[in-house]
Design a protein around this motif. Sequence first.
Motif, PDB file in Angstrom:
ATOM      1  N   ASP A   1      26.537  46.601  47.723  1.00 26.87           N
ATOM      2  CA  ASP A   1      25.699  47.807  47.681  1.00 26.87           C
ATOM      3  C   ASP A   1      26.502  49.013  48.181  1.00 26.87           C
ATOM      4  O   ASP A   1      26.019  49.799  48.970  1.00 26.87           O
ATOM      5  CB  ASP A   1      24.434  47.632  48.510  1.00 26.87           C
ATOM      6  CG  ASP A   1      24.745  47.372  49.981  1.00 26.87           C
ATOM      7  OD1 ASP A   1      25.913  47.015  50.291  1.00 26.87           O
ATOM      8  OD2 ASP A   1      23.842  47.536  50.816  1.00 26.87           O
TER       9      ASP A   1
ATOM     10  N   THR B   1      28.658  47.747  40.087  1.00 22.40           N
ATOM     11  CA  THR B   1      27.656  48.810  40.007  1.00 22.40           C
ATOM     12  C   THR B   1      28.271  50.143  40.426  1.00 22.40           C
ATOM     13  O   THR B   1      29.356  50.201  41.016  1.00 22.40           O
ATOM     14  CB  THR B   1      26.469  48.512  40.939  1.00 22.40           C
ATOM     15  OG1 THR B   1      26.950  48.461  42.295  1.00 22.40           O
ATOM     16  CG2 THR B   1      25.808  47.201  40.575  1.00 22.40           C
TER      17      THR B   1
ATOM     18  N   ASP C   1      20.175  54.742  45.059  1.00 20.12           N
ATOM     19  CA  ASP C   1      20.432  53.316  44.953  1.00 20.12           C
ATOM     20  C   ASP C   1      21.603  53.127  43.994  1.00 20.12           C
ATOM     21  O   ASP C   1      22.062  54.071  43.350  1.00 20.12           O
ATOM     22  CB  ASP C   1      19.187  52.602  44.429  1.00 20.12           C
ATOM     23  CG  ASP C   1      19.154  51.132  44.833  1.00 20.12           C
ATOM     24  OD1 ASP C   1      20.208  50.618  45.265  1.00 20.12           O
ATOM     25  OD2 ASP C   1      18.094  50.513  44.703  1.00 20.12           O
TER      26      ASP C   1
ATOM     27  N   ASN D   1      21.964  52.482  41.064  1.00 12.01           N
ATOM     28  CA  ASN D   1      21.330  52.476  39.755  1.00 12.01           C
ATOM     29  C   ASN D   1      22.298  52.864  38.649  1.00 12.01           C
ATOM     30  O   ASN D   1      23.375  53.395  38.904  1.00 12.01           O
ATOM     31  CB  ASN D   1      20.143  53.442  39.734  1.00 12.01           C
ATOM     32  CG  ASN D   1      18.964  52.937  40.526  1.00 12.01           C
ATOM     33  OD1 ASN D   1      18.887  51.754  40.838  1.00 12.01           O
ATOM     34  ND2 ASN D   1      18.050  53.821  40.863  1.00 12.01           N
TER      35      ASN D   1
ATOM     36  N   SER E   1      21.112  42.409  36.853  1.00 11.26           N
ATOM     37  CA  SER E   1      20.789  43.280  37.986  1.00 11.26           C
ATOM     38  C   SER E   1      20.866  44.746  37.582  1.00 11.26           C
ATOM     39  O   SER E   1      19.980  45.547  37.907  1.00 11.26           O
ATOM     40  CB  SER E   1      21.744  43.000  39.150  1.00 11.26           C
ATOM     41  OG  SER E   1      21.504  43.891  40.222  1.00 11.26           O
TER      42      SER E   1
ATOM     43  N   ASP F   1      17.977  45.547  35.252  1.00 11.61           N
ATOM     44  CA  ASP F   1      16.715  45.565  35.990  1.00 11.61           C
ATOM     45  C   ASP F   1      16.518  46.876  36.748  1.00 11.61           C
ATOM     46  O   ASP F   1      15.383  47.340  36.930  1.00 11.61           O
ATOM     47  CB  ASP F   1      16.659  44.401  36.981  1.00 11.61           C
ATOM     48  CG  ASP F   1      16.129  43.123  36.353  1.00 11.61           C
ATOM     49  OD1 ASP F   1      15.323  43.224  35.411  1.00 11.61           O
ATOM     50  OD2 ASP F   1      16.526  42.033  36.797  1.00 11.61           O
ATOM     51  N   HIS F   2      17.614  47.464  37.222  1.00 10.86           N
ATOM     52  CA  HIS F   2      17.533  48.663  38.052  1.00 10.86           C
ATOM     53  C   HIS F   2      17.952  49.928  37.310  1.00 10.86           C
ATOM     54  O   HIS F   2      18.113  50.984  37.923  1.00 10.86           O
ATOM     55  CB  HIS F   2      18.400  48.494  39.301  1.00 10.86           C
ATOM     56  CG  HIS F   2      17.925  47.417  40.216  1.00 10.86           C
ATOM     57  ND1 HIS F   2      18.366  46.111  40.114  1.00 10.86           N
ATOM     58  CD2 HIS F   2      17.032  47.421  41.241  1.00 10.86           C
ATOM     59  CE1 HIS F   2      17.779  45.380  41.036  1.00 10.86           C
ATOM     60  NE2 HIS F   2      16.963  46.134  41.728  1.00 10.86           N
TER      61      HIS F   2
ATOM     62  N   GLU G   1      17.750  53.174  34.727  1.00  9.08           N
ATOM     63  CA  GLU G   1      16.775  54.200  34.371  1.00  9.08           C
ATOM     64  C   GLU G   1      17.079  54.694  32.968  1.00  9.08           C
ATOM     65  O   GLU G   1      18.254  54.881  32.617  1.00  9.08           O
ATOM     66  CB  GLU G   1      16.856  55.370  35.349  1.00  9.08           C
ATOM     67  CG  GLU G   1      16.472  55.029  36.779  1.00  9.08           C
ATOM     68  CD  GLU G   1      14.972  54.824  36.945  1.00  9.08           C
ATOM     69  OE1 GLU G   1      14.214  55.259  36.059  1.00  9.08           O
ATOM     70  OE2 GLU G   1      14.579  54.207  37.951  1.00  9.08           O
TER      71      GLU G   1
END
Length: 438
Positions: free
Chosen positions: A179, A299, A307, A309, A386, A389-390, A392
């Motif tokens: 993260d 990510t 986040d 995202n 993942s 799912d996250h 936008e």
Amino acid sequence: MKKKIIGKKFAAGVFLAAVLAAAAASAYYFQQKRTITLGFFTGSPWDVPDAYTYQLIDDAVEKFEADHPGVKVKYVSGIQKDDYSEYIASALIKGNAPDVFFVLPEDFSTFAGTDALMNLDGYIDRDADYDTSRYYSASFEFGNISGSQYGIPFESVPSMMFVNKTLLKNEGIREIPEDWTWEDFYEICDRVTKDTDGNGIEDQFGVCGYTWQHAFMTNGVDFFDRDGTNCNLLSENAIEAVDFLKEMDGLTKGNIVTADDFDKGNVAFMPALLSDYRTYKPYPWNIKKYTNFELDCITLPRGERGDNNSTMSTLLLAMNSRTDNEELAWELIKTFCYDIEIQSEIYTYKGGASVLKTVTDSMTTMLSINQVLSEEGGMDINLITSIMDHAEPNYNFKDTTSVEEMIGAGINDIVKNGTDSKIGLQMTEKQVRSFLNE
């Protein structure tokens, strides 16, 4: 008496002829109504190699025709992706557009705004076998305008971060937190930016291609409503994002860092699409773009208010609002966009991801992606799920492209000229609002 019999025979003959004529006309009409047209293009919507354009199309058409005896799907082949938007627009104007056609992400809001696309809400509501929750929400929402569905998702590509693992290992950096944050991102980029050949000029850098969209997305900046009628660039989230872009720009010390530098192995990070990763790895075209370093993807780093995202762009299927084959058109859309077997073929023949959760989650998908990557490890399928799912959906309203170009130009000026972020964003917002109200 004889005349009456002849008269009855004549009347019966006329009646039979009329029945036969009506039957022939009905058969001809039925035959005509049992042909449905499809519009698609040759090449990838993501501008990567596409060696199997027709394979999935033909498989889907074959499956649809098998499930609908007597129905034929016709399409025009050979239309290049660069010519496709004009082809569909011209056909819509002339009134001879296909019953069902693919819609490129950049065209959707324009076509929907001209009433060229059928509102699909009624079909979705009436179809007891159709469950929209099977889709990734960002994929499905991309086809929604003003609360109504005008396109059904077929293939999506989320954004992610390319990593030159070799460069990082050479700099003693072996692990990046799952993260990871902007602070982690900045520190690594600062650490690897250097002059490696001793000529006094930096030739190794932290990142290229990191834009304001990436910063806004990962710091929770919601700068438009979905209709594109209201713009807000003055939130603390947005100001922080622009301040961070200034800090990152300062690391380059005036150098222009490009994707070509990344290709040569001189850059640690580069935001890219899933389709890029699948193309540049040796799947499925048996090529590998990066031969001088080990490539991985993770990510995007998150801001303090956001986040990890990603944005997600989606290729849609839509129904011509003038079609006379509405029910068949809906069934054809479902074959492409809702059938597990056809959606699974995206991982064999296309560069993006299936829009169905069950397909992307499946072990079959993981094995497919990694079938020729076993020696290198390949992408972890859990990362794809993942990210999707996250993710936008990109903003999708009329003039989206023009407005985002305007915002990008304004933020670029702020970063390059060192303008106060709040003042610069205020000026840019004013310009955008003026444009939207024209």
